[in-house]
Structure formats: structure tokens, C-alpha cells
Scaffold this active site. Structure first.
Site, PDB file in Angstrom:
ATOM      1  N   ASP A 132       0.829  -1.212   0.000  1.00 53.22           N
ATOM      2  CA  ASP A 132       0.000   0.000   0.000  1.00 53.22           C
ATOM      3  C   ASP A 132       0.863   1.261   0.000  1.00 53.22           C
ATOM      4  O   ASP A 132       1.982   1.262   0.499  1.00 53.22           O
ATOM      5  CB  ASP A 132      -0.913  -0.023   1.239  1.00 53.22           C
ATOM      6  CG  ASP A 132      -2.096   0.930   1.099  1.00 53.22           C
ATOM      7  OD1 ASP A 132      -2.354   1.404  -0.034  1.00 53.22           O
ATOM      8  OD2 ASP A 132      -2.759   1.202   2.119  1.00 53.22           O
ATOM      9  N   HIS A 178       2.434   3.368  -8.949  1.00 51.65           N
ATOM     10  CA  HIS A 178       2.220   1.943  -9.250  1.00 51.65           C
ATOM     11  C   HIS A 178       3.407   1.400 -10.046  1.00 51.65           C
ATOM     12  O   HIS A 178       3.866   0.284  -9.822  1.00 51.65           O
ATOM     13  CB  HIS A 178       0.933   1.733 -10.038  1.00 51.65           C
ATOM     14  CG  HIS A 178      -0.301   2.132  -9.275  1.00 51.65           C
ATOM     15  ND1 HIS A 178      -0.498   1.792  -7.962  1.00 51.65           N
ATOM     16  CD2 HIS A 178      -1.404   2.850  -9.641  1.00 51.65           C
ATOM     17  CE1 HIS A 178      -1.658   2.280  -7.555  1.00 51.65           C
ATOM     18  NE2 HIS A 178      -2.225   2.932  -8.547  1.00 51.65           N
ATOM     19  N   LEU A 194      10.303 -20.906  -4.285  1.00 49.13           N
ATOM     20  CA  LEU A 194       9.266 -20.032  -3.718  1.00 49.13           C
ATOM     21  C   LEU A 194       7.951 -20.128  -4.505  1.00 49.13           C
ATOM     22  O   LEU A 194       7.956 -20.113  -5.728  1.00 49.13           O
ATOM     23  CB  LEU A 194       9.777 -18.582  -3.758  1.00 49.13           C
ATOM     24  CG  LEU A 194       8.801 -17.494  -3.306  1.00 49.13           C
ATOM     25  CD1 LEU A 194       8.684 -17.481  -1.779  1.00 49.13           C
ATOM     26  CD2 LEU A 194       9.250 -16.119  -3.792  1.00 49.13           C
TER      27      LEU A 194
HETATM   28  C1  IPE Z   1      -5.433  -2.765  -0.267  1.00 48.60           C
HETATM   29  O1  IPE Z   1      -5.079  -1.428  -0.423  1.00 48.60           O
HETATM   30  C2  IPE Z   1      -5.389  -3.462  -1.579  1.00 48.60           C
HETATM   31  C3  IPE Z   1      -4.064  -3.620  -2.190  1.00 48.60           C
HETATM   32  C4  IPE Z   1      -2.910  -3.269  -1.687  1.00 48.60           C
HETATM   33  C5  IPE Z   1      -4.068  -4.241  -3.475  1.00 48.60           C
HETATM   34  P1  IPE Z   1      -6.187  -0.289  -0.569  1.00 48.60           P
HETATM   35  O2  IPE Z   1      -5.416   0.987  -0.703  1.00 48.60           O
HETATM   36  O3  IPE Z   1      -7.139  -0.623  -1.644  1.00 48.60           O
HETATM   37  O4  IPE Z   1      -6.927  -0.362   0.846  1.00 48.60           O
HETATM   38  P2  IPE Z   1      -7.901   0.677   1.563  1.00 48.60           P
HETATM   39  O5  IPE Z   1      -8.991   0.989   0.602  1.00 48.60           O
HETATM   40  O6  IPE Z   1      -7.090   1.886   1.895  1.00 48.60           O
HETATM   41  O7  IPE Z   1      -8.356  -0.030   2.799  1.00 48.60           O
HETATM   42  C1  IPE Z   2      -1.506   0.217  -3.366  1.00 45.79           C
HETATM   43  O1  IPE Z   2      -1.274   1.598  -3.375  1.00 45.79           O
HETATM   44  C2  IPE Z   2      -1.717  -0.352  -4.749  1.00 45.79           C
HETATM   45  C3  IPE Z   2      -3.092  -0.778  -5.056  1.00 45.79           C
HETATM   46  C4  IPE Z   2      -4.097  -0.774  -4.227  1.00 45.79           C
HETATM   47  C5  IPE Z   2      -3.333  -1.262  -6.392  1.00 45.79           C
HETATM   48  P1  IPE Z   2      -2.474   2.632  -3.397  1.00 45.79           P
HETATM   49  O2  IPE Z   2      -2.831   2.895  -4.814  1.00 45.79           O
HETATM   50  O3  IPE Z   2      -3.583   2.166  -2.549  1.00 45.79           O
HETATM   51  O4  IPE Z   2      -1.796   3.923  -2.772  1.00 45.79           O
HETATM   52  P2  IPE Z   2      -2.453   4.922  -1.712  1.00 45.79           P
HETATM   53  O5  IPE Z   2      -2.903   4.071  -0.551  1.00 45.79           O
HETATM   54  O6  IPE Z   2      -3.583   5.597  -2.379  1.00 45.79           O
HETATM   55  O7  IPE Z   2      -1.330   5.833  -1.352  1.00 45.79           O
HETATM   56 MG    MG Z   3      -4.066   2.399  -0.597  1.00 45.82          MG
END
Ligand code: IPE
Ligand code: IPE
Ligand code: MG
Length: 253
Positions: A24, A41, A135
């Protein structure tokens, strides 16, 4: 710290067999740099490569990475489509390298919603690596912990209907063995980056007794050392599985 001391501090038998990671913070990482979220990303792919290679080197059995949740479809269409393109290009580029490193790749989740092009890339990469013995790398895509339990319960309900088992005889194992990762050990260590302290519908059942590690670092900044920090923290936890501390100490003596 030298390689030698690291090995001493992280003995192979104390390492988690299964590490699950909620990757995240990509969007915030990019925004901090005045860039569009998708830039984060793309930068996150390097962190994936570092984490996979380090986990594989250390002899971890299973690594599950949360790449796209069943709820992430709610994001702006443009972000979703960049993420899908990224999956296609990374799969095409990296499958051979994973294979060379004896890594078995599995894409876990409801892949039926993906484009046929992506589904065929997935099938190719899984087929190429299916017999590898190193793995096991689970990329959880269009995955949700609740979805996983629901699909297990659907199979279970069908089996009850077919007379394979009786409803009043259902036990935990009957659900566990129908989950998507049933042949793999449960999660020992869950890592979430970006400072959020929630599970966001990741592997709910499989994380029942996982140790939960939260770090403020955004996913694109996660690297080999960050993984070792988490492992170092993990080996110092006392896992009790419902017992008392004294019972655990007695069993270890
Ligand atoms: C969780 O992250 C999903 C992934 C890392 C793929 P999100 O960014 O979607 O989670 P929330 O919405 O903040 O809980
Ligand atoms: C995690 O990073 C990747 C996915 C959920 C695909 P985020 O895109 O959720 O990044 P933040 O949480 O908005 O910073
Ligand atoms: Mg996120």
C-alpha cells in the site's frame, strides 16, 4: 550488518513459511513527488522485484502479494486500466526470470473479470512455472478474503446438496480445504506498508493467527532491508495459538 550476522539472527527454521504483503501507499508516494498516482504503481514494481528476490534467497516457502483487491474496481477507470496494462507488461517481462529462479507463480483471485489478453498471459506464466519447486509466489488480483470464503462455501453447499457430506458435520477443515490456497500453509507474517493498520479484506481466513506488521514506509520504498527488518521483528514474537506463555516455553525447552 554482515551477511553472516544476518543469517545468525534469522535462522531458517524460525522464518515465516508464508508471508502475505499488502503493498500500500503507491499513490501517496507519487503525490508526495508531485506526480500522478500511476507513477507510484510503476515504481512499486521495483519493490515487488526486490521483495520476491530476497524472500526467495532467504528460503521463504510462500509469498502472497496483494496487487488488486475486489474493491479496487471502485477506483477511477483510468487508474484501473493503467493497473491492468501494468499487469500484462510485467507478466510478459518477468515470467521467464521467475522461471529461471525456480519460482512458481500463481495468480489468485477471480480472474474471469480480466481481459482475455490478460487471462492468456496469466495462463502462460502459470503454465511455464507450474513445476518449479522454489518459492511459491501468489499474486492476489481481483482477490478478496470474503470472496475466497464465499467460493469455498458455494462448493461446500453443492457437496451437501450432492450428499457428499452432512450439514451438521461441517468443521473448519471443510472450509479450509476449499479455499484458493488450500495446499499452502496459513499466513505466519502479514506486512502492510504505508502506515494503514487494517486488513482491507485480504486473506481473512488464512491470517487467523498471523503476526501483523505495520510499517510507515510507502510500498515503492520497500526493499530488501525493509523485508529483513520485518523478519527480524517476526522472529522475536512469541506465538501462542491460544496457549499460555508458560506452556509455549515448556514445549520449547
Ligand atoms: C489494499 O489497499 C489493496 C491492495 C494493496 C491491493 P487499498 O489501498 O485498496 O486499501 P484501503 O482501501 O485503503 O483499505
Ligand atoms: C496500493 O497503493 C496499490 C493498489 C491498491 C493497487 P495505493 O494505490 O492504494 O496507494 P495509496 O494508498 O492511495 O497511497
Ligand atoms: Mg491504498
Amino acid at each position: 550488518m554482515t551477511e553472516q550476522t544476518l543469517t545468525e539472527q534469522l535462522p531458517a527454521d524460525a522464518l515465516p513459511k508464508h508471508i502475505a504483503v499488502i503493498m500500500d501507499g503507491n499513490g501517496r508516494w507519487a503525490q508526495e513527488r508531485g506526480k500522478a498516482r500511476v507513477f507510484g504503481h510503476k515504481a512499486g514494481v521495483d519493490a515487488v522485484k526486490k521483495t520476491v528476490s530476497e524472500a526467495s534467497k532467504m528460503g521463504v516457502k510462500v509469498l502472497s502479494l496483494f496487487a488488486f483487491s475486489s474493491e479496487n474496481w471502485r477506483r477511477p477507470e483510468e487508474e484501473v486500466s493503467v493497473l491492468m496494462e501494468l499487469f500484462v507488461s510485467v507478466l510478459s517481462r518477468e515470467a521467464k526470470r521467475l522461471h529461471k529462479n525456480n519460482i512458481q507463480l500463481r495468480i489468485v483471485g477471480d480472474t474471469s473479470r480480466f481481459s482475455s489478453r490478460l487471462q492468456s498471459k496469466i495462463a502462460d506464466a502459470e503454465a511455464l512455472t507450474q513445476h518449479n519447486t522454489g518459492l511459491v509466489l501468489n499474486i492476489c488480483a481481483n482477490y478478496g478474503g470474503q470472496w475466497d470464503i464465499v467460493q469455498a462455501v458455494q462448493q461446500l453447499a453443492q457437496d451437501v446438496k450432492d450428499g457428499v457430506l452432512a450439514a451438521n458435520e461441517i468443521v473448519e477443515q471443510d472450509i479450509a480445504c476449499r479455499l484458493t490456497m488450500a495446499d499452502l500453509p496459513d499466513v505466519d507474517l502479514m506486512i502492510r506498508t504505508s502506515g494503514e493498520c487494517r486488513i482491507s479484506n485480504f486473506m481473512l481466513w488464512q491470517m487467523a493467527y498471523a503476526e501483523l506488521y505495520f510499517t510507515d514506509c510507502f510500498w515503492p520504498d520497500f526493499d530488501e532491508q525493509a523485508l529483513r527488518d520485518a523478519l527480524y521483528w517476526f522472529v522475536h514474537r512469541e506465538r501462542r495459538f491460544g496457549c499460555t506463555g508458560a506452556q509455549i516455553h515448556a514445549a520449547q525447552a
